[in-house]
Design a protein around this motif. Sequence first.
Motif, PDB file in Angstrom:
ATOM      1  N   GLY A 248      -1.449  -0.692   1.371  1.00 46.56           N
ATOM      2  CA  GLY A 248      -0.398  -1.664   1.053  1.00 46.56           C
ATOM      3  C   GLY A 248       0.788  -0.999   0.397  1.00 46.56           C
ATOM      4  O   GLY A 248       1.229   0.062   0.806  1.00 46.56           O
ATOM      5  N   THR A 249       1.299  -1.625  -0.660  1.00 47.84           N
ATOM      6  CA  THR A 249       2.458  -1.078  -1.369  1.00 47.84           C
ATOM      7  C   THR A 249       2.068  -0.460  -2.708  1.00 47.84           C
ATOM      8  O   THR A 249       2.946  -0.114  -3.500  1.00 47.84           O
ATOM      9  N   ALA A 250       0.768  -0.295  -2.953  1.00 46.99           N
ATOM     10  CA  ALA A 250       0.289   0.241  -4.226  1.00 46.99           C
ATOM     11  C   ALA A 250       0.710   1.700  -4.398  1.00 46.99           C
ATOM     12  O   ALA A 250       0.747   2.463  -3.447  1.00 46.99           O
ATOM     13  N   ARG A 251       1.048   2.062  -5.633  1.00 44.65           N
ATOM     14  CA  ARG A 251       1.462   3.427  -5.978  1.00 44.65           C
ATOM     15  C   ARG A 251       0.594   3.941  -7.116  1.00 44.65           C
ATOM     16  O   ARG A 251       0.148   3.177  -7.972  1.00 44.65           O
ATOM     17  N   ASP A 252       0.372   5.270  -7.148  1.00 41.12           N
ATOM     18  CA  ASP A 252      -0.356   5.850  -8.271  1.00 41.12           C
ATOM     19  C   ASP A 252       0.624   6.150  -9.406  1.00 41.12           C
ATOM     20  O   ASP A 252       1.811   5.861  -9.311  1.00 41.12           O
ATOM     21  N   ARG A 253       0.148   6.744 -10.477  1.00 40.51           N
ATOM     22  CA  ARG A 253       1.014   6.961 -11.653  1.00 40.51           C
ATOM     23  C   ARG A 253       2.106   7.996 -11.425  1.00 40.51           C
ATOM     24  O   ARG A 253       3.045   8.101 -12.191  1.00 40.51           O
ATOM     25  N   ARG A 254       1.987   8.786 -10.352  1.00 45.32           N
ATOM     26  CA  ARG A 254       3.031   9.758 -10.006  1.00 45.32           C
ATOM     27  C   ARG A 254       4.014   9.207  -8.977  1.00 45.32           C
ATOM     28  O   ARG A 254       4.905   9.907  -8.531  1.00 45.32           O
ATOM     29  N   GLY A 255       3.807   7.955  -8.558  1.00 43.34           N
ATOM     30  CA  GLY A 255       4.704   7.330  -7.599  1.00 43.34           C
ATOM     31  C   GLY A 255       4.334   7.550  -6.143  1.00 43.34           C
ATOM     32  O   GLY A 255       5.071   7.156  -5.247  1.00 43.34           O
ATOM     33  N   ASN A 256       3.195   8.196  -5.894  1.00 43.93           N
ATOM     34  CA  ASN A 256       2.742   8.436  -4.522  1.00 43.93           C
ATOM     35  C   ASN A 256       2.015   7.215  -3.971  1.00 43.93           C
ATOM     36  O   ASN A 256       1.374   6.471  -4.715  1.00 43.93           O
ATOM     37  N   GLN A 257       2.113   7.024  -2.677  1.00 43.82           N
ATOM     38  CA  GLN A 257       1.414   5.926  -2.000  1.00 43.82           C
ATOM     39  C   GLN A 257      -0.098   6.080  -2.169  1.00 43.82           C
ATOM     40  O   GLN A 257      -0.635   7.164  -1.985  1.00 43.82           O
ATOM     41  N   MET A 258      -0.789   5.015  -2.526  1.00 40.51           N
ATOM     42  CA  MET A 258      -2.246   5.051  -2.628  1.00 40.51           C
ATOM     43  C   MET A 258      -2.827   4.913  -1.230  1.00 40.51           C
ATOM     44  O   MET A 258      -2.260   4.236  -0.373  1.00 40.51           O
ATOM     45  N   THR A 259      -3.960   5.568  -0.988  1.00 43.63           N
ATOM     46  CA  THR A 259      -4.567   5.579   0.341  1.00 43.63           C
ATOM     47  C   THR A 259      -6.030   5.182   0.284  1.00 43.63           C
ATOM     48  O   THR A 259      -6.682   5.276  -0.753  1.00 43.63           O
TER      49      THR A 259
END
Length: 80
Positions: free
Chosen positions: A54-65
């Motif tokens: 989806g549009t979720a991001r990790d704490r570094r701003g990278n796309q979550m997979t």
Amino acid sequence: MSDALPDRLSIDPASPFHDAALLERGIGILFNGVEKTNVEEYCVSEGWIRVAAGTARDRRGNQMTLKLKGRIEPFLRDEA
């Protein structure tokens, strides 16, 4: 250039499995017989792909997979 595709390939330039020249040619992925267009990384020998969550991001701003397991069949798009 050889038409043999690597066992593992990633679209992330920071990854050691990134190959810009091969990605420019166009890679398609069949996952369990269905073509996927949102694959971030794949590994044929281990039988998995990584797709965006989806549009979720990790704490570094990278796309979550998400890692999905199944039968992987990569192919070159420029042949078709």
